[in-house]
Design an enzyme around this catalytic site. Sequence first.
Site, PDB file in Angstrom:
ATOM      1  N   ARG A  58       0.803  -1.226   0.000  1.00 15.15           N
ATOM      2  CA  ARG A  58       0.000   0.000   0.000  1.00 15.15           C
ATOM      3  C   ARG A  58       0.832   1.271   0.000  1.00 15.15           C
ATOM      4  O   ARG A  58       0.556   2.195  -0.758  1.00 15.15           O
ATOM      5  CB  ARG A  58      -0.916   0.028   1.232  1.00 15.15           C
ATOM      6  CG  ARG A  58      -2.186  -0.759   1.059  1.00 15.15           C
ATOM      7  CD  ARG A  58      -2.645  -1.337   2.380  1.00 15.15           C
ATOM      8  NE  ARG A  58      -1.730  -2.390   2.762  1.00 15.15           N
ATOM      9  CZ  ARG A  58      -1.861  -3.656   2.395  1.00 15.15           C
ATOM     10  NH1 ARG A  58      -2.909  -4.030   1.724  1.00 15.15           N
ATOM     11  NH2 ARG A  58      -0.965  -4.578   2.725  1.00 15.15           N
ATOM     12  N   THR A  59       1.818   1.354   0.871  1.00 12.02           N
ATOM     13  CA  THR A  59       2.529   2.635   1.014  1.00 12.02           C
ATOM     14  C   THR A  59       3.261   2.977  -0.287  1.00 12.02           C
ATOM     15  O   THR A  59       3.122   4.079  -0.822  1.00 12.02           O
ATOM     16  CB  THR A  59       3.504   2.590   2.208  1.00 12.02           C
ATOM     17  OG1 THR A  59       2.761   2.181   3.365  1.00 12.02           O
ATOM     18  CG2 THR A  59       4.120   3.950   2.471  1.00 12.02           C
ATOM     19  N   ARG A 107      11.390   3.579   2.946  1.00 12.90           N
ATOM     20  CA  ARG A 107      11.047   2.724   4.104  1.00 12.90           C
ATOM     21  C   ARG A 107      12.289   1.932   4.468  1.00 12.90           C
ATOM     22  O   ARG A 107      13.023   1.494   3.577  1.00 12.90           O
ATOM     23  CB  ARG A 107       9.903   1.774   3.736  1.00 12.90           C
ATOM     24  CG  ARG A 107       9.697   0.658   4.746  1.00 12.90           C
ATOM     25  CD  ARG A 107       8.475  -0.160   4.480  1.00 12.90           C
ATOM     26  NE  ARG A 107       7.270   0.603   4.749  1.00 12.90           N
ATOM     27  CZ  ARG A 107       6.031   0.103   4.638  1.00 12.90           C
ATOM     28  NH1 ARG A 107       5.868  -1.155   4.238  1.00 12.90           N
ATOM     29  NH2 ARG A 107       4.987   0.836   4.903  1.00 12.90           N
ATOM     30  N   HIS A 135       5.603   6.130  11.181  1.00 10.51           N
ATOM     31  CA  HIS A 135       5.021   5.852   9.859  1.00 10.51           C
ATOM     32  C   HIS A 135       4.003   6.977   9.652  1.00 10.51           C
ATOM     33  O   HIS A 135       2.794   6.764   9.715  1.00 10.51           O
ATOM     34  CB  HIS A 135       4.372   4.470   9.869  1.00 10.51           C
ATOM     35  CG  HIS A 135       3.966   3.958   8.523  1.00 10.51           C
ATOM     36  ND1 HIS A 135       3.904   4.753   7.388  1.00 10.51           N
ATOM     37  CD2 HIS A 135       3.586   2.704   8.121  1.00 10.51           C
ATOM     38  CE1 HIS A 135       3.508   4.018   6.367  1.00 10.51           C
ATOM     39  NE2 HIS A 135       3.312   2.767   6.780  1.00 10.51           N
TER      40      HIS A 135
HETATM   41  C1  NCD Z   1       2.423  -1.301   7.986  1.00 10.29           C
HETATM   42  C2  NCD Z   1       3.900  -1.059   8.200  1.00 10.29           C
HETATM   43  O1  NCD Z   1       4.707  -1.231   7.284  1.00 10.29           O
HETATM   44  O2  NCD Z   1       4.216  -0.630   9.298  1.00 10.29           O
HETATM   45  N1  NCD Z   1       2.067  -1.446   6.643  1.00 10.29           N
HETATM   46  C3  NCD Z   1       1.493  -0.372   6.011  1.00 10.29           C
HETATM   47  O3  NCD Z   1       2.172   0.556   5.660  1.00 10.29           O
HETATM   48  N2  NCD Z   1       0.171  -0.365   5.839  1.00 10.29           N
HETATM   49  C4  NCD Z   1       1.806  -2.299   8.869  1.00 10.29           C
HETATM   50  C5  NCD Z   1       2.375  -3.668   8.972  1.00 10.29           C
HETATM   51  O4  NCD Z   1       3.309  -4.060   8.268  1.00 10.29           O
HETATM   52  O5  NCD Z   1       1.843  -4.414   9.803  1.00 10.29           O
END
Ligand code: NCD
Length: 310
Positions: A58-59, A107, A135
């Site tokens: 998603r991100t 990330r 985040h």
């Molecule tokens: C999350 C993350 O990467 O922290 N993912 C996201 O961006 N929706 C949550 C996760 O990995 O559980």
Amino acid sequence: MREDAWSGKDVLSILDFSRADLETLFETADGFVNRPGSVPKSLTDRIVATAFFEPSTRTRLSFSTAALKMGAKVIDLSPDVSSVLKGESLSDTIRMLESYSDLIVMRHPSEGAALLASEVSDVPIVNGGDGSQHHPSQAMLDLYTIRKLKGGVDGLRYVVLGDTRYARTAASFLYGLAKYDPKSVYLVSPEGLRLRNEVRNMVDKLGLKIEELDDLEPILDKVDVIYMTRIQKERFPDPNEYEKVKGSYRINKMVLSKAKDAIVLHPLPRTNELSYDVDDLPNAAYMEQARLGVPVRMALLHLVLGERGR
Ligand code: NCD
């Protein structure tokens, strides 16, 4: 509108933004949601780089989608086929991306990686998650979803359920909530998944009152928002500790029969803590939450890099 809080800035943590800054973001996102035909091509001729050193669906893709919708071009560093594999340092990698692009969304598994990147980069760094605490864009879209589905963030009763120890989404969500005036905030998790001290201290410092419980049942009919997280298996320093808490909480249709009109949020991906039979309930809001990631990230890119970020 306080665009200046955003223009040309790094987005490393939600702690760096005030409630007024968040409202600017949300109003900008509202404009894109309500009038999709009037989305400005404010990123034309801009290049957005994505650099994800941890898995993401998603991100990464919603930032890319947001950038493309606003006219930018997107380049992607895939660490598994880049010189990262040859041992190139994070700072050298960021220096390269900085010279190829106008903004970097990144990330990384290590906390502080986005801060380090921002120190070596002259182009804005957007933290798409680093370590177990920050985040920011996730917390922003979480708050935006609540604002949209519940009419506001203030005065509501919240429960954060699950891995409050290692989930950066949970910590960032609490930091975001602290900018508002929630009626109550409960945390429900087994002993091994309770808040780390650094997060607890920050929550205290921000003046957010939390109540920690072992069990969801007694408060299920009293909450407006259920914020779930997956157990962050990959962040446990010791696999035995993971084994102790594995499968320790789960929400399904039956559990939710006691909840009134609480919405269920989850940053996703889900593992087994959120049953698929919840998807059909009116409470399920996590798919909408993921969908709203696009306008929120469009608004973020527009404010950081659009007209005024030039
Ligand atoms: C999350 C993350 O990467 O922290 N993912 C996201 O961006 N929706 C949550 C996760 O990995 O559980």
